[in-house]
Scaffold this motif. Sequence first.
Motif, PDB file in Angstrom:
ATOM      1  N   UNK A   1       0.695  -1.155   0.099  1.00  0.00           N
ATOM      2  CA  UNK A   1       0.035   0.420   0.386  1.00  0.00           C
ATOM      3  C   UNK A   1       0.989   0.947  -0.225  1.00  0.00           C
ATOM      4  N   UNK A   2       0.096   2.463   0.487  1.00  0.00           N
ATOM      5  CA  UNK A   2       0.483   3.547   0.551  1.00  0.00           C
ATOM      6  C   UNK A   2       1.529   3.349   2.098  1.00  0.00           C
ATOM      7  N   UNK A   3       2.961   4.004   1.899  1.00  0.00           N
ATOM      8  CA  UNK A   3       4.059   4.263   3.736  1.00  0.00           C
ATOM      9  C   UNK A   3       4.247   5.875   3.937  1.00  0.00           C
ATOM     10  N   UNK A   4       3.718   5.673   4.810  1.00  0.00           N
ATOM     11  CA  UNK A   4       3.767   6.733   4.939  1.00  0.00           C
ATOM     12  C   UNK A   4       4.792   7.485   6.497  1.00  0.00           C
ATOM     13  N   UNK A   5       5.941   7.778   5.998  1.00  0.00           N
ATOM     14  CA  UNK A   5       6.378   7.726   7.338  1.00  0.00           C
ATOM     15  C   UNK A   5       7.046   9.252   8.347  1.00  0.00           C
ATOM     16  N   UNK A   6       6.875   9.428   9.665  1.00  0.00           N
ATOM     17  CA  UNK A   6       6.593  10.217  10.441  1.00  0.00           C
ATOM     18  C   UNK A   6       7.411  10.958  10.651  1.00  0.00           C
ATOM     19  N   UNK A   7       7.386  12.302  11.024  1.00  0.00           N
ATOM     20  CA  UNK A   7       9.063  12.229  11.791  1.00  0.00           C
ATOM     21  C   UNK A   7       9.603  11.988  12.668  1.00  0.00           C
TER      22      UNK A   7
END
Length: 148
Positions: free
Chosen positions: A74-80
Motif C-alpha cells: 500500500x502507501x507507506x507514510x513515515x512520520x518525523x
Amino acid sequence: MKWNWGTGIVVGMVAFMAFILYMVITMSTNKKFSYDLVTEEYYAKEMAYQTEIDAETNINDLSGQFEGKKTKDGWLLTFPNEIEASKVKGKVFLYRPSNQKLDFDLPLVLSGSNLLIPDNKLIGGRWNITIEFEQNGTEYLYKKSITY
C-alpha cells in the motif's frame, strides 16, 4: 413578412438562447449528469479554517518531514521522529477528487513511526491525504496530494 438581415439576426439569437436554455435545464435536472460538491458542509468548514491554518503551521514547525512512498502492501507514510506513536490520537481521510464514492477515512494507528494505508483500499490515480492528529495537546494537520 419580409425576411431581411435584421430578422435573421433576431431569429438566430433566439435559437441560440433556446439551445442554451435547453442545455442548462437538461444538465441540471437529469440524474445521469452528476456533479459533486467538494465538501457537503462547505460553510461550516470555512468557519474552522483558522484552526486548520494553525495545525498546518504546527506541522511545518517540526524538524523532520513526512515521507510517503508506494510499496507492494500500500502507501507507506513515515512520520518525523518527534511524533511519538503512543501519544498520537487522530484520523486519516483519503479524498478521491474524481469520485466521491471512493472517499474513506481510517483511525490513525502508527507502528513505530510509520502508517500503512492498505493496497486494497486504494485504486490507481490521484488521492488527497489529510491526517488530523493531536499529540500532547497540540493539533497537527498534514495534507498531501499523491498519485498511487
